[in-house]
Structure formats: C-alpha cells, structure tokens
Write a protein that holds these residues in place. Structure first.
Motif, PDB file in Angstrom:
ATOM      1  N   HIS A  13       0.829  -1.207   0.000  1.00 23.73           N
ATOM      2  CA  HIS A  13       0.000   0.000   0.000  1.00 23.73           C
ATOM      3  C   HIS A  13       0.863   1.256   0.000  1.00 23.73           C
ATOM      4  CE1 HIS A  13      -4.235  -1.021   0.129  1.00 23.73           C
ATOM      5  NE2 HIS A  13      -3.943  -2.054   0.896  1.00 23.73           N
ATOM      6  N   ASP A  14       2.056   1.141   0.526  1.00 23.41           N
ATOM      7  CA  ASP A  14       2.934   2.297   0.672  1.00 23.41           C
ATOM      8  C   ASP A  14       3.671   2.543  -0.644  1.00 23.41           C
ATOM      9  OD1 ASP A  14       5.024   4.083   1.317  1.00 23.41           O
ATOM     10  OD2 ASP A  14       5.091   3.372   3.382  1.00 23.41           O
ATOM     11  N   LEU A  15       3.274   3.601  -1.352  1.00 19.97           N
ATOM     12  CA  LEU A  15       3.906   3.899  -2.639  1.00 19.97           C
ATOM     13  C   LEU A  15       5.367   4.298  -2.483  1.00 19.97           C
ATOM     14  CD1 LEU A  15       1.075   5.829  -4.527  1.00 19.97           C
ATOM     15  CD2 LEU A  15       1.837   3.476  -4.879  1.00 19.97           C
ATOM     16  N   ALA A  16       5.710   4.915  -1.342  1.00 22.10           N
ATOM     17  CA  ALA A  16       7.106   5.293  -1.117  1.00 22.10           C
ATOM     18  C   ALA A  16       7.981   4.048  -1.016  1.00 22.10           C
ATOM     19  CB  ALA A  16       7.224   6.140   0.145  1.00 22.10           C
ATOM     20  N   LEU A  17       7.507   3.021  -0.302  1.00 23.16           N
ATOM     21  CA  LEU A  17       8.257   1.773  -0.227  1.00 23.16           C
ATOM     22  C   LEU A  17       8.386   1.133  -1.606  1.00 23.16           C
ATOM     23  CD1 LEU A  17       7.081  -0.186   2.962  1.00 23.16           C
ATOM     24  CD2 LEU A  17       9.312   0.831   2.546  1.00 23.16           C
ATOM     25  N   ALA A  18       7.279   1.127  -2.352  1.00 30.57           N
ATOM     26  CA  ALA A  18       7.299   0.523  -3.680  1.00 30.57           C
ATOM     27  C   ALA A  18       8.298   1.238  -4.584  1.00 30.57           C
ATOM     28  CB  ALA A  18       5.904   0.558  -4.288  1.00 30.57           C
ATOM     29  N   ALA A  19       8.279   2.562  -4.561  1.00 33.59           N
ATOM     30  CA  ALA A  19       9.185   3.333  -5.410  1.00 33.59           C
ATOM     31  C   ALA A  19      10.636   3.137  -4.995  1.00 33.59           C
ATOM     32  CB  ALA A  19       8.811   4.804  -5.364  1.00 33.59           C
ATOM     33  N   ARG A  20      10.868   2.996  -3.700  1.00 33.26           N
ATOM     34  CA  ARG A  20      12.230   2.873  -3.185  1.00 33.26           C
ATOM     35  C   ARG A  20      12.862   1.515  -3.492  1.00 33.26           C
ATOM     36  NH1 ARG A  20      16.523   1.613  -1.738  1.00 33.26           N
ATOM     37  NH2 ARG A  20      17.774   2.259   0.073  1.00 33.26           N
ATOM     38  N   TRP A  21      12.052   0.443  -3.440  1.00 33.56           N
ATOM     39  CA  TRP A  21      12.636  -0.896  -3.462  1.00 33.56           C
ATOM     40  C   TRP A  21      12.301  -1.715  -4.699  1.00 33.56           C
ATOM     41  CZ3 TRP A  21      16.320  -1.852  -0.082  1.00 33.56           C
ATOM     42  CH2 TRP A  21      16.333  -1.154   1.131  1.00 33.56           C
ATOM     43  N   ALA A  22      11.181  -1.489  -5.330  1.00 33.10           N
ATOM     44  CA  ALA A  22      10.740  -2.385  -6.403  1.00 33.10           C
ATOM     45  C   ALA A  22      11.429  -2.073  -7.727  1.00 33.10           C
ATOM     46  CB  ALA A  22       9.226  -2.305  -6.571  1.00 33.10           C
ATOM     47  N   ASP A  23      11.746  -3.125  -8.468  1.00 33.75           N
ATOM     48  CA  ASP A  23      12.268  -2.971  -9.821  1.00 33.75           C
ATOM     49  C   ASP A  23      11.147  -2.645 -10.803  1.00 33.75           C
ATOM     50  OD1 ASP A  23      14.998  -3.958  -9.143  1.00 33.75           O
ATOM     51  OD2 ASP A  23      13.920  -5.825  -8.759  1.00 33.75           O
ATOM     52  N   HIS A  24       9.944  -3.109 -10.460  1.00 27.22           N
ATOM     53  CA  HIS A  24       8.821  -3.045 -11.394  1.00 27.22           C
ATOM     54  C   HIS A  24       7.550  -2.824 -10.593  1.00 27.22           C
ATOM     55  CE1 HIS A  24       5.751  -4.981 -14.113  1.00 27.22           C
ATOM     56  NE2 HIS A  24       6.412  -4.277 -15.000  1.00 27.22           N
ATOM     57  N   LEU A  25       6.705  -1.905 -11.037  1.00 31.45           N
ATOM     58  CA  LEU A  25       5.427  -1.640 -10.385  1.00 31.45           C
ATOM     59  C   LEU A  25       4.295  -2.008 -11.330  1.00 31.45           C
ATOM     60  CD1 LEU A  25       7.376   0.146  -8.635  1.00 31.45           C
ATOM     61  CD2 LEU A  25       5.472   1.730  -8.369  1.00 31.45           C
ATOM     62  N   LEU A  26       3.279  -2.665 -10.784  1.00 33.82           N
ATOM     63  CA  LEU A  26       2.048  -2.944 -11.514  1.00 33.82           C
ATOM     64  C   LEU A  26       0.912  -2.257 -10.771  1.00 33.82           C
ATOM     65  CD1 LEU A  26       0.224  -4.351 -13.571  1.00 33.82           C
ATOM     66  CD2 LEU A  26       0.394  -6.446 -12.210  1.00 33.82           C
ATOM     67  N   VAL A  27       0.338  -1.242 -11.381  1.00 39.63           N
ATOM     68  CA  VAL A  27      -0.741  -0.473 -10.762  1.00 39.63           C
ATOM     69  C   VAL A  27      -2.072  -1.105 -11.143  1.00 39.63           C
ATOM     70  CG1 VAL A  27      -1.836   1.783 -10.544  1.00 39.63           C
ATOM     71  CG2 VAL A  27       0.637   1.637 -10.925  1.00 39.63           C
ATOM     72  N   MET A  28      -2.863  -1.441 -10.114  1.00 41.28           N
ATOM     73  CA  MET A  28      -4.174  -2.048 -10.352  1.00 41.28           C
ATOM     74  C   MET A  28      -5.280  -1.073  -9.990  1.00 41.28           C
ATOM     75  SD  MET A  28      -3.525  -5.983  -9.106  1.00 41.28           S
ATOM     76  CE  MET A  28      -5.172  -6.431  -9.690  1.00 41.28           C
ATOM     77  N   HIS A  29      -6.357  -1.141 -10.785  1.00 40.18           N
ATOM     78  CA  HIS A  29      -7.481  -0.225 -10.588  1.00 40.18           C
ATOM     79  C   HIS A  29      -8.754  -0.918 -11.038  1.00 40.18           C
ATOM     80  CE1 HIS A  29      -9.735   3.401 -10.156  1.00 40.18           C
ATOM     81  NE2 HIS A  29      -9.836   3.667 -11.439  1.00 40.18           N
TER      82      HIS A  29
END
Length: 263
Positions: free
Chosen positions: A198-214
């Motif tokens: 849920h934390d976008l800051a964590l995702a941006a900091r650590w993930a190589d790849h983001l998949l945004v679901m809506h």
C-alpha cells in the motif's frame, strides 16, 4: 529464469467477481515487483489467484508451466505464498511452524535429514533476526513478529516464485527497511518476488517493477519513474499530487488534495 505471464484472468469469490479478463505485460523474472493500487483494486485477489487459493479462469504461466489447474503438489515446488496474517489459534512454536512449512513440500521429508533441516531452520531464523523467538509459541507473538515468521515460512522452501501479501503492514520502520532489503536480495539471487504494497514510497524505493491495479484491471506497469505520475495518481487514487526529487536521488510523493475528476 521465467517471466510471469497473465492473460484474460478472471477470479473472485462466489457472487463477487474481482478480476475480469485481467491481462498485463510480463512480470519480469528475477526481480522485485510491487502490486499497488487503492483498496479493493484486486491486488490480494490477483496474488491469491496466482497461488491457486481462489478459483480462476484464463492463463497464468510461470517457468513454462500453466498454473491454473496445476496439481497442488506441483505448485508448491514453484511458488510460496505469504498471507497477511498467520492463524492465531495454534500452539505451534516458531521452529515447528517452519518445519511444517518445509514438510509441506512433496519431497520435503527426504531432501534433508533432521539435523540438516534444523540447521536450515536456524539459518532462516538468523537471516530474519528471529533466533531468540525460535521456541516461542506463535500465539504469544506480536503482529509484527508473526508477520516475520510468515515470511520465514515462505522463504524456507526456496521457491523460484515468492508471493507476499502486504509483508510490511504490521512492521515498524526499521523492520520495514530490513524486510524490503531482504526481498530485494532474494530477487537479486534469482527469484521472482511479487509483493502487494500500500505504501507507494516503499514501492518506489525498493521495487524494480510496479504494476498499478485499478478496479480489477491493470492500469499501468513499469519502473517507478514511468508509473508514478500525477496523472496516474489522479485517475487511480483520486488525489492531486506531485512527485518531487529528493536530495538522496529518490522521489518524494506529495499529496496536495482530493481530485474532483479521479476515480
């Protein structure tokens, strides 16, 4: 290493379908992928569909294997799933919980003798900083400690695909950093790691790849710089926001207000 491929996946719970013909670009192999999006976007359902824990139609392929319809014993060789929380009504100790997770493998009982298996359990507990809790009953642990044990259960099998549902939700800031660093290390060692955050800051900091679901669909995917945009935040989260560079080189997400046109 194999990509995770999802095509026309529909999944949900009896009278409540959540994913409808969900398709996205390949989830890269050997990396850390974060599933992000607002509540009820379908993140946990997608993770559980990959793990075979909810009925699903369509195609989910990993390592050249079709996961939908795959026998459970074969699936346990390919992946491990970490739920948001462990059951509370159990008298198992931490060590017993890890031994049980290992023995759930179809051939887990024959790969190690008892001494070697206990040594492996000790190595996992040491890597996660849980050695002092080895003999503690699960029901005596805090929410954060139980979450760490669930992570230990997932990685003890050493699967090529790790699926983790909000592994940092009950953790303090230090533990969040430690867990995300560990997950990135596990990915760097060759595993594919898919984590709901849920934390976008964590995702941006650590993930190589983001998949945004809506709303049960894939809105966008890619690296953080390509995905975390004011337009996406307006459309998916319903907020007006800016992404500003920080002195460390990372990007800061600043929420200015509620959008009148988003969601």
């Amino acid at each position: 290493m194999s990509e995770l491929l999802l095509s026309c996946v529909s999944a949900g719970y009896r009278a409540r379908p959540v994913l409808r013909d969900f398709t996205c670009g390949p989830i890269p192999a050997g990396g850390l992928t974060a599933l992000v999006g607002p509540n009820a976007a379908g993140k946990s359902t997608l993770l559980r569909a990959i793990a075979g824990l909810v009925p699903a139609r369509g195609s989910i392929r990993f390592d050249g294997r079709e996961l939908i319809g795959l026998a459970p014993r074969e699936r346990t060789r390919l992946l491990a799933f970490m739920p948001q929380a462990l059951p509370q009504d159990t008298g198992l100790t931490v060590i017993e919980a890890l031994l049980g997770a290992w023995r759930a493998l179809p051939d887990g009982a024959v790969l190690y003798d008892e001494a070697a298996l206990l040594q492996r359990v000790g190595q996992i507990l040491d890597r996660l900083g849980l050695v002092e809790l080895g003999m503690a009953p699960l029901q005596s642990l805090s929410g954060g400690q139980r979450q760490m044990v669930a992570l230990a259960q997932a990685i003890i099998r050493d699967p090529p695909l790790l699926l983790l549902d909000e592994p940092t939700s009950a953790l303090d800031l230090r533990r969040q950093f430690e867990v995300m660093a560990l997950l990135r290390d596990l990915a760097r060692e060759g595993r594919s790691v898919v984590v709901v955050l849920h934390d976008l800051a964590l995702a941006a900091r650590w993930a190589d790849h983001l998949l945004v679901m809506h709303q049960g669909q894939a809105h966008s995917d890619g690296g953080a710089e390509a995905v975390l945009t004011p337009v996406m935040l307006r459309q998916v989260y319903g907020v007006e926001a800016r992404i500003e560079p920080a002195s460390s080189g990372e990007r800061l997400l600043l929420i200015d207000g509620i959008s009148s046109s988003g969601r």
